[in-house]
Scaffold this active site. Structure first.
Site, PDB file in Angstrom:
ATOM      1  N   HIS A 137      -9.056   1.520  -5.635  1.00 19.36           N
ATOM      2  CA  HIS A 137      -8.223   0.590  -4.870  1.00 19.36           C
ATOM      3  C   HIS A 137      -6.761   0.936  -5.118  1.00 19.36           C
ATOM      4  O   HIS A 137      -6.361   1.172  -6.266  1.00 19.36           O
ATOM      5  CB  HIS A 137      -8.487  -0.863  -5.286  1.00 19.36           C
ATOM      6  CG  HIS A 137      -9.885  -1.286  -5.028  1.00 19.36           C
ATOM      7  ND1 HIS A 137     -10.344  -1.607  -3.762  1.00 19.36           N
ATOM      8  CD2 HIS A 137     -10.954  -1.401  -5.855  1.00 19.36           C
ATOM      9  CE1 HIS A 137     -11.622  -1.908  -3.830  1.00 19.36           C
ATOM     10  NE2 HIS A 137     -12.019  -1.786  -5.090  1.00 19.36           N
ATOM     11  N   TYR A 187       0.790  -1.223   0.000  1.00 17.97           N
ATOM     12  CA  TYR A 187       0.000   0.000   0.000  1.00 17.97           C
ATOM     13  C   TYR A 187       0.828   1.281   0.000  1.00 17.97           C
ATOM     14  O   TYR A 187       0.281   2.372  -0.080  1.00 17.97           O
ATOM     15  CB  TYR A 187      -0.946   0.000   1.210  1.00 17.97           C
ATOM     16  CG  TYR A 187      -1.890  -1.183   1.196  1.00 17.97           C
ATOM     17  CD1 TYR A 187      -2.904  -1.272   0.261  1.00 17.97           C
ATOM     18  CD2 TYR A 187      -1.745  -2.220   2.111  1.00 17.97           C
ATOM     19  CE1 TYR A 187      -3.754  -2.361   0.235  1.00 17.97           C
ATOM     20  CE2 TYR A 187      -2.598  -3.316   2.094  1.00 17.97           C
ATOM     21  CZ  TYR A 187      -3.597  -3.378   1.156  1.00 17.97           C
ATOM     22  OH  TYR A 187      -4.445  -4.457   1.126  1.00 17.97           O
TER      23      TYR A 187
END
Length: 151
Positions: free
Chosen positions: A105, A22
């Protein structure tokens, strides 16, 4: 123009959680950048009002969509986190709104584990940004402004 950015579970941990997936950019940093970008994208004729929300609770996300829809928000940028793959109730909240939705996302969910490759909201949102990391939020904002500006 009013745009609400909604982030689901565990996204409050951005910058510290699984940085190899991430990245190291925090959610606060992403929100700050989007606020500054909205000011630059807006102009004399268009004002862009940004609001931000994050919750680890499914019902809070649904409440936010309903509240902002009733308040007349023009577009949502929605990163549902893990609820992408499990929440029929979140899907129903999206369907119940007349606002534009961009599903976002940070990672490419279609290149991850099998259970992450299915989005329950994919077919009821207006657009998708997936797999581009934090810059995806900027791209989603630019898309929302461009599309909503034409309407």
């Amino acid at each position: 123009m009013r745009i609400d950015v909604i982030n689901g579970p565990n996204l409050n941990l951005l910058g510290t959680r699984e940085t190899e997936l991430y990245g190291s950019t925090s959610l606060d940093s992403i929100e700050s950048h989007l606020g500054s970008l909205a000011e630059r994208l807006g102009g004399v004729d268009v004002s862009i009002e940004m609001s931000f929300f994050q919750s680890n609770h499914e019902g809070a996300l649904i409440d936010r969509i309903q509240e902002k829809t009733q308040a007349g928000v023009d577009a949502f940028i929605l990163n549902p986190g893990g609820y992408t793959h499990t929440s029929v109730a979140l899907r129903d909240a999206v369907i119940g709104s007349d606002a534009m939705f961009i599903e976002l996302h940070l990672t490419n969910i279609y290149a991850r584990e099998d259970f992450r490759q299915r989005s329950l909201i994919a077919d009821v949102v207006d657009g998708h940004v997936t797999g581009l990391g934090p810059i995806g939020y900027e791209l989603a904002l630019r898309a929302a402004v461009a599309v909503q500006g034409r309407q």
